[in-house]
Design an enzyme around this catalytic site. Structure first.
Site, mmCIF file in Angstrom:
data_model
loop_
_atom_site.group_PDB
_atom_site.id
_atom_site.type_symbol
_atom_site.label_atom_id
_atom_site.label_comp_id
_atom_site.label_asym_id
_atom_site.label_seq_id
_atom_site.Cartn_x
_atom_site.Cartn_y
_atom_site.Cartn_z
ATOM 1 N N ARG A 194 0.813 -1.218 0.000
ATOM 2 C CA ARG A 194 0.000 0.000 0.000
ATOM 3 C C ARG A 194 0.848 1.269 0.000
ATOM 4 N NH1 ARG A 194 -5.356 -1.328 3.670
ATOM 5 N NH2 ARG A 194 -6.227 -2.752 2.122
ATOM 6 N N LYS A 228 -15.984 -10.035 8.277
ATOM 7 C CA LYS A 228 -16.754 -8.824 8.623
ATOM 8 C C LYS A 228 -18.227 -9.045 8.292
ATOM 9 C CE LYS A 228 -13.133 -5.370 8.138
ATOM 10 N NZ LYS A 228 -12.532 -4.389 7.220
ATOM 11 N N GLY A 243 -8.576 -6.062 1.678
ATOM 12 C CA GLY A 243 -7.230 -6.057 2.263
ATOM 13 C C GLY A 243 -6.741 -7.460 2.568
ATOM 14 N N GLY A 259 -15.116 -3.892 1.600
ATOM 15 C CA GLY A 259 -16.445 -3.283 1.712
ATOM 16 C C GLY A 259 -16.673 -2.257 0.610
HETATM 17 P P1 ADP Z 1 -11.231 -8.495 3.266
HETATM 18 O O1 ADP Z 1 -10.206 -7.740 4.083
HETATM 19 O O2 ADP Z 1 -10.604 -9.231 2.123
HETATM 20 O O3 ADP Z 1 -12.371 -7.621 2.841
HETATM 21 P P2 ADP Z 1 -12.485 -9.495 5.687
HETATM 22 O O4 ADP Z 1 -11.789 -8.427 6.437
HETATM 23 O O5 ADP Z 1 -13.968 -9.440 5.611
HETATM 24 O O6 ADP Z 1 -11.864 -9.646 4.201
HETATM 25 O O7 ADP Z 1 -12.154 -10.922 6.349
HETATM 26 C C1 ADP Z 1 -10.876 -11.490 6.351
HETATM 27 C C2 ADP Z 1 -10.708 -12.438 7.499
HETATM 28 O O8 ADP Z 1 -11.715 -13.416 7.515
HETATM 29 C C3 ADP Z 1 -9.418 -13.198 7.444
HETATM 30 O O9 ADP Z 1 -8.524 -12.630 8.372
HETATM 31 C C4 ADP Z 1 -9.806 -14.636 7.785
HETATM 32 O O10 ADP Z 1 -8.989 -15.181 8.802
HETATM 33 C C5 ADP Z 1 -11.215 -14.498 8.271
HETATM 34 N N1 ADP Z 1 -12.033 -15.716 8.099
HETATM 35 C C6 ADP Z 1 -12.251 -16.437 6.973
HETATM 36 N N2 ADP Z 1 -12.991 -17.539 7.234
HETATM 37 C C7 ADP Z 1 -13.264 -17.519 8.559
HETATM 38 C C8 ADP Z 1 -13.980 -18.401 9.447
HETATM 39 N N3 ADP Z 1 -14.560 -19.507 9.009
HETATM 40 N N4 ADP Z 1 -14.042 -18.058 10.754
HETATM 41 C C9 ADP Z 1 -13.431 -16.930 11.192
HETATM 42 N N5 ADP Z 1 -12.758 -16.072 10.420
HETATM 43 C C10 ADP Z 1 -12.667 -16.356 9.112
HETATM 44 MG MG MG Z 2 -10.206 -7.100 6.122
#
Ligand code: ADP
Ligand code: MG
Length: 382
Positions: free
Chosen positions: A33, A194, A343, A364
């Site tokens: 980043r 999230k 991210g 998001g």
């Molecule tokens: P992004 O940053 O790509 O938008 P999020 O922040 O929504 O994605 O979520 C990412 C996190 O989700 C990762 O750190 C991962 O460890 C977690 N995750 C994925 N599957 C599960 C699960 N079954 N239970 C808990 N956490 C999870």
């Molecule tokens: Mg995230």
């Protein structure tokens, strides 16, 4: 309004960057980043007098968090990458003096103001005015927060002529391919953790998509409402009614996991494969299993546009990285048709050393954008 439309000559330009980088053992473990911000900064430096950089990092809830999430290390790394001095400025420093004496200044984490009534995250306009008072022009180059009204992005735009930087414009152009006319079959894969933040976006996404794979932490609310025992897996009870409604309307489009790897603790420990209906009370599902991956394979093979946000397992734990890694390998084979946002999704790509052409830093934000929402941090018009 685009950065190229701004008259930057002799001005002090405030740039809102996204320096929400991971820090482990007092070191930046991924500087993607920071590197990504150089294009806009270098462009501005060609004609502007001074550059003031703002960014958030992490979530600041307690005084303790301010130790974990200081941007000081970012100023050092940025200085190396630019090969120029970057002054770091705390909010209790003599800010005007620091600005007078330097050309490039990085302010401390804007979310430190969240300790005072969440002023940054709630877009307190007094705070925005304070930030704005140090510059003449504002450039928002942080796509990941464009869907949120914060004091350091949307707020500042109320007080200064405002433009979007190269990073934001590049991400928008890329995402327009998904938003405007996705080639069919169009499938969306939503995972991650999230749940409460993103679950409401499903409603509009699913109208356009031919299939929606709900995976990762997102899946267990949808399973739980069907009376499947999800044990200690992550759920969002506030969304159960919503999940029921979505499921009843779109049951033919929604794809949920068939099998999962479970653990008794949230750690990189022992894993057990279970059919989705066989999870025990004391277990939590941290990854998807082989049957699920086979199912995804069939859907992905047929697709012509694929949008992916949110890892399908806790890929940070080696023992629970199987699903995310296999999914990314499959997606790589259709790289031209694949769009990835988020991210942690990008961290997963990096971790498994698989590169993709169409990536967005915002999870998001990219979901809200492809859903058709206007993002408040994107400055439209002349
Ligand atoms: P992004 O940053 O790509 O938008 P999020 O922040 O929504 O994605 O979520 C990412 C996190 O989700 C990762 O750190 C991962 O460890 C977690 N995750 C994925 N599957 C599960 C699960 N079954 N239970 C808990 N956490 C999870
Ligand atoms: Mg995230």
């Amino acid at each position: 309004m685009k950065i190229q439309d701004a008259n930057l000559s002799g001005k002090t330009v405030i740039i809102r960057c996204d320096y929400n980088v991971p820090i482990n053992d007092n070191k930046i473990s991924d500087d993607t980043r920071i590197k990504a911000s150089l294009k806009t900064i270098n462009y501005v430096l060609e004609s502007a007098n001074k550059v003031i950089l703002l960014s958030h990092m992490g979530r600041i809830k307690t005084k303790e968090d301010t130790k974990k999430y200081s941007l000081r290390l970012v100023s050092e790394r940025l200085s190396e990458l630019l090969n120029k001095k970057v002054a770091f400025c705390n909010y209790d420093d003599d800010i005007n003096k620091v600005i007078d004496e330097n050309k490039i200044i990085l302010f401390e984490n804007t979310r430190f103001f969240d300790l005072d009534n969440k002023k940054e995250s709630n877009c307190d306009l007094e705070l925005s005015k304070y930030f704005a008072s140090f510059g003449d022009i504002f450039i928002n180059d942080a796509f990941g927060t464009c869907h949120r009204k914060n004091a350091s992005n949307v707020g500042i735009s109320k007080f200064l002529p405002s433009y979007n930087g190269f990073l934001v414009m590049d991400e928008i152009n890329m995402l327009n391919n998904v938003k405007n006319d996705p080639k069919k079959p169009y499938i969306v894969i939503m995972g991650g953790a999230k749940v409460s933040d993103k679950i409401s976006l499903i409603e509009n996404i699913i109208k356009k998509a031919d299939k929606l794979i709900i995976s990762g932490g997102m899946a267990f609310s949808f399973l739980k409402i069907q009376n499947i025992n999800v044990g200690k897996s992550i759920v969002d009870p506030d969304s159960f009614d919503f999940c029921r409604e979505i499921l009843s309307k779109h049951v033919d489009k929604i794809v949920l996991p068939l099998d999962v790897y479970v653990s008794k603790k949230f750690e990189n420990g022992e894993k057990t494969l279970r059919n989705i209906t066989d999870i025990n009370d004391d277990e939590m599902a941290l990854d998807v299993g082989e049957k699920t991956i086979d199912l995804y394979k069939n859907i992905i093979n047929d697709a012509n546009t694929i949008f992916f946000n949110g890892p399908v397992g806790v890929f940070e734990f080696e023992n629970f990285s199987y699903g995310t890694k296999e999914l990314l390998k499959m997606l790589k084979e259709k790289e031209d048709k694949v769009y990835i946002g988020g991210g942690d999704s990008l961290s997963a790509i990096k971790k498994f050393n698989i590169s993709f052409k169409n990536v967005s830093t915002g999870g998001g934000a990219s979901l809200e954008y492809i859903e058709g929402n206007k993002l408040p941090g994107i400055f439209e018009g002349e």
